[in-house]
Design an enzyme around this catalytic site. Structure first.
Site, short mmCIF file in Angstrom:
data_model
loop_
_atom_site.label_atom_id
_atom_site.label_comp_id
_atom_site.label_asym_id
_atom_site.label_seq_id
_atom_site.Cartn_x
_atom_site.Cartn_y
_atom_site.Cartn_z
N CYS A 67 0.73 -1.49 -0.17
CA CYS A 67 -0.06 -0.05 -0.29
C CYS A 67 0.66 1.00 0.06
O CYS A 67 0.10 2.65 -0.43
CB CYS A 67 -1.03 -0.22 1.26
N THR B 281 1.69 -7.38 9.97
CA THR B 281 -0.21 -6.52 9.53
C THR B 281 -0.38 -5.70 10.80
O THR B 281 -1.67 -4.81 10.58
CB THR B 281 -0.98 -7.93 9.81
N GLU C 249 -4.23 5.22 12.86
CA GLU C 249 -3.40 6.48 11.90
C GLU C 249 -3.99 7.82 12.55
O GLU C 249 -3.13 8.34 12.75
CB GLU C 249 -3.99 5.99 10.53
N PHE D 171 1.28 -3.39 4.62
CA PHE D 171 1.80 -4.46 5.19
C PHE D 171 2.83 -4.97 5.38
O PHE D 171 3.96 -4.11 3.92
CB PHE D 171 1.10 -5.79 4.18
N HIS E 180 -4.63 7.41 4.80
CA HIS E 180 -4.94 6.35 4.29
C HIS E 180 -5.79 6.08 4.39
O HIS E 180 -6.75 5.00 3.79
CB HIS E 180 -3.52 5.26 4.96
N HIS F 211 -9.44 1.11 -1.37
CA HIS F 211 -8.26 1.01 -1.55
C HIS F 211 -7.79 0.77 -2.81
O HIS F 211 -7.48 -1.13 -3.18
CB HIS F 211 -8.19 -0.05 0.13
N LYS G 3 -10.55 6.72 0.38
CA LYS G 3 -11.07 5.35 -0.48
C LYS G 3 -12.37 5.42 -0.21
O LYS G 3 -12.31 4.57 -0.34
CB LYS G 3 -9.94 4.63 1.41
N THR H 143 -10.57 -0.13 8.10
CA THR H 143 -10.41 -1.52 9.03
C THR H 143 -10.24 -1.13 10.67
O THR H 143 -10.02 0.49 11.17
CB THR H 143 -8.69 -1.93 8.79
#
Length: 422
Positions: free
Chosen positions: A177, A283, A325, A408, A314, A348, A343, A318
């Site tokens: 990403c 992750t 973030e 990731f 970003h 994404h 997004k 999630t």
């Protein structure tokens, strides 16, 4: 614009002289801006995915227009992801005025002072499946001379360099990403240090069901399948995961003095870049190191966090990612900085998101209007107290903006852009 071609630290100033994109938002920045301004969510139900067992999500954001055709000899090593990258780059070079009357790149693009930094999560899935067929079928019948070229992670980078005959630096940024944002950052550093004069930088991603399946298996994919327009919902209390998308964006970065001397139009300056690694988990996000990446970018730009008027998050939607973030952003800024997630419109786009979101953020900065986060109606109380842009968007006169991405592997990036016409 100031004719001082050196930064505060003595390095060369780096500007953006062109950009090209394709996504569900539109085929250029003007069309995309209109879609953003209209608050149009582009997520769709993927009927073709109904055949997949044990996959809960059916949502994605495909690019559905037909791609321009090229002579087969010139693109025979390109799968869809490299083809997307090529189309975006063609548009960027046209905008930058770096092609001659015959439609070929100008001669100075071949002198070794022009390069490419580009990335994607992986190569084209069809070619990867063909490559693995030797183990599945005990035969090479499905493999040809171009199979590996289409499947290799650096397929966008290498195909672009060959297509345009570039002999400068080749920087492959296949960092999930952060592929697109690292490409911009490393291209900027190459020019600022005097190693290159022009760099093509960006990222691309083709839409394939395995991408959605991976996040679904992690419990990180949105599953409100019956109402695609209500997904994703970054930072919202009821968010249930991300939606995968498709697209590409290429930017032309250039030494400011070089750009001014050739009379190029300058759209923004790359003011700062920060990147680091969490070093803790593949992750799970780390708010401390995410914040440090932002601080590194601010320090690189030689400005204060208070100078930044807007942050493009970003914002994947999630559960833990949005919380981390937001905490990182508040730690870096110490205030409720205006923030929103692109997004929420297109999902994404993985390897493309860093460059696509950066280019769109630059357009918003130039127009003085910043989009809201769609589907955000009730901010999760676990998220830090930022100024989440909601509803109709926000008019903001910005000299500096920031665009952040996190991947990731614990890879963090932060880019700062300066408005050349504040």
């Amino acid at each position: 614009m100031s004719q001082n071609f050196r930064r505060h630290d003595g390095r060369r100033r780096v500007v953006i002289t062109g950009g090209g994109m394709l996504s569900a938002l539109g085929d250029d920045q003007e069309e995309a801006f209109k879609t953003l301004k209209a608050g149009k969510n582009c997520i769709k139900y993927m009927k073709s995915w109904d055949k997949y067992l044990r996959v809960n999500t059916r949502l994605a954001c495909p690019y559905e227009k037909e791609l321009p055709s090229y002579p087969r000899k010139k693109i025979r090593g390109m799968g869809r992801v490299a083809h997307l990258a090529l189309v975006a780059t063609e548009r960027a070079l046209d905008m930058a005025g770096l092609k001659n009357a015959d439609g070929e790149v100008c001669e100075e693009m071949h002198n070794g002072r022009a390069g490419v930094a580009y990335g994607s999560c992986m190569g084209s899935m069809d070619a990867i499946i063909e490559l693995y067929s030797i183990d599945l079928d005990n035969s090479t019948s499905k493999i040809n001379s171009q199979t590996y070229i289409k499947s290799m992670p650096q397929t966008c980078l290498c195909n672009l360099s060959v297509f345009y005959g570039l002999k400068g630096r080749m920087i492959s940024t296949n960092t999930a990403c952060t592929s697109g944002s690292q490409a911009i950052g490393y291209a900027y550093e190459s020019i600022a240090a005097g190693q290159q004069d022009i760099m093509i930088a960006g990222g691309a991603e083709e839409l394939v069901a395995p991408d959605a399946g991976v996040f679904d298996a992690l419990g990180a994919a949105a599953i409100l399948n019956e109402e695609p327009g209500k997904e994703p919902k970054p930072f919202d209390k009821k968010r249930d995961g991300l939606v995968v998308g498709e697209g590409a964006a290429s930017l032309i970065l250039e030494d400011m003095e070089h750009a001014v001397n050739r009379g190029a139009c300058i759209y923004a300056e790359v003011a700062g870049f920060g990147t680091n690694a969490d070093g803790t988990h593949i992750t799970a996000p780390n708010a401390q190191t995410m914040a440090r990446a932002m601080t590194l970018s601010i320090e690189d730009a030689g400005i204060s966090a208070n100078d930044i008027a807007y942050v493009n998050a970003h914002g994947t939607s999630t559960i833990m990612g949005d919380i981390a973030e937001s905490e990182a952003t508040y730690k870096a800024f110490g205030r409720a900085v205006p923030i929103s997630s692109t997004k929420s419109y297109i999902g994404h786009t993985l390897g493309a998101c860093g460059s696509l979101e950066a280019w769109l953020s630059i357009q918003m900065m130039r127009k003085g209007w910043f989009h809201p986060t769609l589907n955000l109606t009730d901010v999760d109380e676990r998220c830090a107290p930022l100024d989440y842009i909601m509803g109709q968007g926000r008019d903001i006169k910005a000299e500096y903006i920031m665009s952040n991405n996190f991947a990731f592997g614990g890879i963090n990036t932060s880019l700062i852009f300066k408005n050349v016409n504040p």
